[in-house]
Enzyme design. Structure first.
Site: not given
Ligand code: PBG
Length: 331
Positions: A256, A202
């Site tokens: 991601k 991520k």
């Molecule tokens: C946070 C989380 C995020 C997303 C999923 N879980 C955002 C972040 O890490 O700030 C992002 C998903 C998206 O942008 O659609 N635990």
């Protein structure tokens, strides 16, 4: 190695492109509603079950609305929903207890969905940001996001979600060691069949902006997430993270964001051959949807963007387009 084609005119690639029937016959990769996980936002804050401005077509749902969404998913052949809570700001603290409250919004939504539509797989997010007054995925002390203390909190949270009936846990926090800690806690508590879909690779991405609006975390977040999420300039590190998370007991892994990181998707699938997912995140959705609504891009870009994940080797995609895409795929 692919067979080298004979020279023209023995080989004419256009022969197999002449008509739809032939194109269909030789299509290498396909997309189906069964490949999709639909992320939804739930809330019980009065008036917050409203459209998300930066994600046209997406609204926060009440628990009742989430049950309707699960019924819709089942009718469309979408196998799984992923829940993200928009928490009452009054419940956010720096210690994040609400995250593991058995009756928090997310856990109530899990129970309601599993009671009404048991065949839908319910996925959760395991991270503290929806409950954290400081907006981070982990506990913060003196401006530092703490790793090991956060893991203890995440384990509590994961157990509460499993207890509520979650089928798939999605740790999205990027702390080190969380998968192993969750896996052994789940085993010890008898939740042996709960699946972990690790957000293994991520990245610290600006494509998450609209999501943070949707869960109400934008205002709270101080600073950025670069000390725990990956540097977009790295690729080999993604493979080490996937290896580590599999070793600690993840059943499936995720990359991601999605489209800007298709190279990583392909490398992960090629290297490990495990169930691999990509998250087409909120900013990717906003970009495509915004262009479609403005008439700058045709609706076809939606399925084309999703097919790209399958071509890169992903088994499935988390996407806000899930219901719309499934409807088109079934038409
Ligand atoms: C946070 C989380 C995020 C997303 C999923 N879980 C955002 C972040 O890490 O700030 C992002 C998903 C998206 O942008 O659609 N635990």
């Amino acid at each position: 190695m692919p067979h080298l084609p004979a020279a023209f005119p023995a080989t004419r690639f256009r022969r197999l492109r002449r008509m739809g029937a032939l194109r269909d016959l030789v299509q290498e990769v396909r997309l189906s509603p069964a490949d999709l996980i639909w992320p939804i936002f739930v809330t019980d804050v009065p008036g917050a079950d409203a459209p998300v401005a930066s994600m046209p077509g997406v609204s926060r749902l009440t628990v009742e609305g989430a049950v309707r969404a699960a019924e819709q998913a089942a009718a469309l052949g979408i196998p799984a929903l992923c829940l993200f809570p928009y928490t009452d700001p009054a419940l956010k603290t720096e210690t994040c207890e609400e995250a593991w409250s058995p009756d928090n919004l997310s856990n109530r939504a899990i129970r309601a969905i599993k009671a009404a539509v048991p065949d839908i797989a319910v996925m959760t997010d395991v991270a503290l940001d929806p409950y954290n007054a400081l907006g981070h995925d982990g506990l913060v002390r003196d401006g530092v996001v703490l790793n090991d203390e956060t893991i203890e909190a995440l384990v509590r949270m994961a157990l509460a979600q499993a207890e509520a009936g979650a089928d798939i846990l999605g740790p999205s926090d990027m702390m080190d060691g969380r998968i192993g800690a969750m896996r052994s806690a789940l085993e010890a508590a008898g939740h042996k069949d709960v699946v972990i879909l690790s957000y293994a690779a991520k990245y610290a991405s600006a494509f998450y902006g609209p999501f943070r609006d949707a869960v109400g975390a934008s205002g709270a977040l101080k600073g950025d997430k670069k000390t725990y999420q990956m540097n977009p300039g790295n690729r080999d590190e993604a493979l080490r993270l996937v290896a580590r998370d599999l070793d600690e007991g993840a059943d499936m892994v995720m990359i991601k964001p999605g489209m800007p990181y298709l190279d990583i998707c392909a490398r992960v699938k090629d290297a490990f051959g495990v169930p691999t997912f990509a998250y087409q995140v909120s900013g990717e959705y906003a970009m495509l949807k915004g262009a479609m609504l403005n008439g700058w891009l045709k609706e076809e870009v939606m399925l084309e963007s999703l097919l790209a994940f399958r071509r890169a080797g992903c088994d499935g995609i988390l996407t806000y387009f899930a219901p719309e895409a499934a409807r088109l795929l079934r038409a």
